[in-house]
Scaffold this active site. Structure first.
Site, PDB file in Angstrom:
ATOM      1  N   HIS A 117      -4.555   1.796   7.416  1.00 33.37           N
ATOM      2  CA  HIS A 117      -3.183   2.314   7.499  1.00 33.37           C
ATOM      3  C   HIS A 117      -2.976   3.449   6.479  1.00 33.37           C
ATOM      4  CE1 HIS A 117       1.327   1.758   7.885  1.00 33.37           C
ATOM      5  NE2 HIS A 117       1.220   2.430   6.760  1.00 33.37           N
ATOM      6  N   GLU A 118      -3.417   3.199   5.233  1.00 31.57           N
ATOM      7  CA  GLU A 118      -3.235   4.218   4.185  1.00 31.57           C
ATOM      8  C   GLU A 118      -4.113   5.438   4.446  1.00 31.57           C
ATOM      9  OE1 GLU A 118      -0.705   3.760   2.559  1.00 31.57           O
ATOM     10  OE2 GLU A 118      -0.505   1.617   2.920  1.00 31.57           O
ATOM     11  N   CYS A 146       5.748   0.102   7.337  1.00 31.78           N
ATOM     12  CA  CYS A 146       5.381   1.241   6.498  1.00 31.78           C
ATOM     13  C   CYS A 146       6.613   1.638   5.687  1.00 31.78           C
ATOM     14  CB  CYS A 146       4.942   2.399   7.385  1.00 31.78           C
ATOM     15  SG  CYS A 146       4.538   3.906   6.485  1.00 31.78           S
ATOM     16  N   LEU A 147       6.430   1.914   4.406  1.00 35.22           N
ATOM     17  CA  LEU A 147       7.574   2.284   3.569  1.00 35.22           C
ATOM     18  C   LEU A 147       8.213   3.599   4.028  1.00 35.22           C
ATOM     19  CD1 LEU A 147       6.266   1.294   0.018  1.00 35.22           C
ATOM     20  CD2 LEU A 147       7.831   0.005   1.486  1.00 35.22           C
ATOM     21  N   HIS A 161      -2.497   7.829   6.691  1.00 39.37           N
ATOM     22  CA  HIS A 161      -1.536   8.724   6.035  1.00 39.37           C
ATOM     23  C   HIS A 161      -2.224   9.999   5.541  1.00 39.37           C
ATOM     24  CE1 HIS A 161       2.253   6.598   6.019  1.00 39.37           C
ATOM     25  NE2 HIS A 161       1.713   5.496   5.538  1.00 39.37           N
ATOM     26  N   GLY A 163       0.841  -1.189   0.000  1.00 39.47           N
ATOM     27  CA  GLY A 163       0.000   0.000   0.000  1.00 39.47           C
ATOM     28  C   GLY A 163       0.876   1.240   0.000  1.00 39.47           C
ATOM     29  N   GLN A 212       3.230   9.949   0.562  1.00 38.78           N
ATOM     30  CA  GLN A 212       4.488   9.184   0.634  1.00 38.78           C
ATOM     31  C   GLN A 212       5.335   9.387  -0.623  1.00 38.78           C
ATOM     32  OE1 GLN A 212       2.434   5.347   2.006  1.00 38.78           O
ATOM     33  NE2 GLN A 212       4.406   5.285   3.075  1.00 38.78           N
TER      34      GLN A 212
HETATM   35 NI    NI Z   1       2.529   3.544   5.616  1.00 36.45          NI
END
Ligand code: NI
Length: 181
Positions: free
Chosen positions: A138-139, A96-97, A142, A46, A51
């Site tokens: 989660h997304e 998370c990236l 963000h 995701g 991001q």
């Molecule tokens: Ni994330």
């Protein structure tokens, strides 16, 4: 299409509230393609727009790398709203990236009702559970400037401080491009 550098913890845009997409035009579609490419290059499941430094309410998800979701179709959610959340909460470990190498247990509702626009500006309503619900939440976080450390118990957050500092100082070397300090 281009692989974009991923923003990391400490980057201001990750703390901002994303703006709704007004018009799903060619520029938006192109950016979404960049997001998919960037996410796959980083082996993510995701990715939210901020991001990649884009302050819009957009995220992409592709769960097909998970065994139980092997037939999952990649999805783009534009201007999403979580309309309902289950009372049942579940705890799973998340990454998370934008938080390279960090993992933490996060408690979230097990299922949700999500409303969003697809790339054809069609309004979609989906009831989802399990990993799909988790990744969406989660997304979605963000898009409202929240990240994993904001969703864990205070003592867990404390235990993450050292790693968070390392990430902010770029004392990490993820296998994908990240923003410069
Ligand atoms: Ni994330």
């Amino acid at each position: 299409m281009s692989i974009l550098p991923i923003t990391v913890y400490g980057d201001q845009i990750l703390r901002e509230i994303a703006k709704p997409v007004e018009n799903i035009n060619g520029e938006v579609i192109e950016k979404i393609q960049d997001m998919f490419l960037t996410m796959r290059n980083a082996s993510g499941i995701g990715l939210a727009a901020n991001q990649v430094g884009w302050d819009k309410q957009v995220f992409v998800i592709d769960l097909s790398v998970l065994e139980e979701y092997s037939d999952h179709k990649p999805v783009v959610m534009i201007n999403p709203k979580i309309a309902e959340s289950s009372d049942e909460l579940v705890i799973y470990e998340e990454g998370c990236l934008s938080l390279p190498y960090l993992r933490a247990d996060v408690e979230r509702p097990e299922s949700i009702l999500i409303k969003y626009l697809d790339t054809d500006e069609k309004e979609i309503e989906l009831e989802v559970d399990d990993w799909f619900a988790r990744v969406i939440q989660h997304e979605y976080d963000h898009l409202i400037g929240k990240m994993i450390p904001d969703r864990v118990e205070p003592q867990i957050k404390k235990s993450l401080q050292k790693d968070l500092l390392k990430i902010m100082k770029r004392q990490i070397d993820p296998e994908y491009p990240i923003t410069e300090k």
